[in-house]
Design an enzyme around this catalytic site. Sequence first.
Site, short mmCIF file in Angstrom:
data_model
loop_
_atom_site.label_atom_id
_atom_site.label_comp_id
_atom_site.label_asym_id
_atom_site.label_seq_id
_atom_site.Cartn_x
_atom_site.Cartn_y
_atom_site.Cartn_z
N GLN A 45 0.78 -1.30 -0.13
CA GLN A 45 -0.06 0.09 -0.01
C GLN A 45 0.98 1.34 0.07
O GLN A 45 1.76 1.34 0.54
CB GLN A 45 -1.12 0.04 1.23
CG GLN A 45 -2.18 -0.78 0.92
CD GLN A 45 -2.24 -2.07 1.35
OE1 GLN A 45 -1.28 -2.64 2.11
NE2 GLN A 45 -2.95 -3.07 0.78
N CYS A 73 -6.23 0.02 7.05
CA CYS A 73 -4.91 -1.04 6.98
C CYS A 73 -4.35 -0.97 8.50
O CYS A 73 -3.85 0.07 8.73
CB CYS A 73 -4.12 -0.60 5.94
SG CYS A 73 -2.47 -1.42 5.83
N HIS A 156 -14.32 -7.99 4.40
CA HIS A 156 -13.57 -9.03 4.50
C HIS A 156 -14.25 -10.25 4.73
O HIS A 156 -15.64 -10.47 5.22
CB HIS A 156 -12.78 -9.09 6.05
CG HIS A 156 -11.62 -8.26 6.09
ND1 HIS A 156 -10.46 -8.34 5.82
CD2 HIS A 156 -11.71 -6.95 6.66
CE1 HIS A 156 -9.47 -7.16 5.97
NE2 HIS A 156 -10.56 -6.16 6.28
N GLU A 205 -5.49 -9.93 -0.59
CA GLU A 205 -5.97 -8.54 -0.11
C GLU A 205 -6.60 -7.92 -1.65
O GLU A 205 -5.90 -8.09 -2.60
CB GLU A 205 -4.73 -7.46 0.24
CG GLU A 205 -4.15 -7.68 1.66
CD GLU A 205 -3.54 -6.68 2.39
OE1 GLU A 205 -4.13 -5.64 2.17
OE2 GLU A 205 -2.45 -6.78 2.71
N CYS A 214 -1.71 -8.90 6.94
CA CYS A 214 -2.97 -8.05 6.63
C CYS A 214 -3.42 -7.72 8.32
O CYS A 214 -4.23 -8.78 8.63
CB CYS A 214 -3.87 -8.39 5.89
SG CYS A 214 -5.27 -7.44 5.57
N GLY A 217 -7.27 -7.75 8.32
CA GLY A 217 -7.57 -9.24 7.96
C GLY A 217 -7.28 -10.07 9.22
O GLY A 217 -8.45 -11.00 9.34
#
Length: 275
Positions: A45, A73, A156, A205, A214, A217
Amino acid sequence: MIPFRKMHGLGNDFVVVDDRQKTLGVTPARAAAAADRHRGIGCDQFIVLEPPGEGADVFMRIYNPDGSEAEACGNATRCIAHLLMGETGRESVVVRTVRGDLPCQRLPDGTISADMGPPSLEWQDVPLASAMDTTHLPMTVGAVTDPAACSMGNPHVTFFVGDLDRLDWQALGPEAEHHPLLPARANVGFAQVIDTDHIRLAIWERGAGPTLACGSGACATLVNAHRRGLTGRRARIDLPGGTLTLEWRLDGHVLMAGPVATAFTGEFDWDSFAA
């Protein structure tokens, strides 16, 4: 020339630029060019620091490698918190995102903890294409089926599998990300529950593909595992890049802790990434 930092949390890596003076001219296309691992700097990212307004220490804008903007994030939040703590000399800061304000603190062992807020559990908040129970989705991708879904500010889905080592999850990730039930696409977790306080996790992702870790996540995985009765409210989650410690508190907030690091610093100009 534009200064940048390359930072990571468990190998989940970020290019970080400081645009608090609003002079850099960041665009989605430019962010994607810098994030390209072959023609740019390369990252999971591209992170832009912007003025926060009242009540926070910074606003963090998050771009995926395809130029799309991510709402949350977790590992980047912890990296930016570490950076701000170095700037201010404080042991706690607030990182503002599209998701909201995320309080962070440095723990006694030196790791950084981020309060990622409460998950959203209703189908329309994930979002899903139609009304359904988010603990059991009528969704099958290859050999995996029956995921749970929630939002940590970004969508998610989590598939619970018997043996992660025997699953070609990278082949399943793209189809799952773009499944018709997921109108905004989703981050896709493949989780193997080892014990009631221990999970192994691999993540595909949204907009980035497979990553070593992640944070959001991992948060979603603990939430979904607890909702399915597979774990308690605290767990160690082992990802390909390392381990995060998660807690879904009784007040609904999800706390995530782990290490962060700066890999290197440098400078670039946008023209160096021209096609």
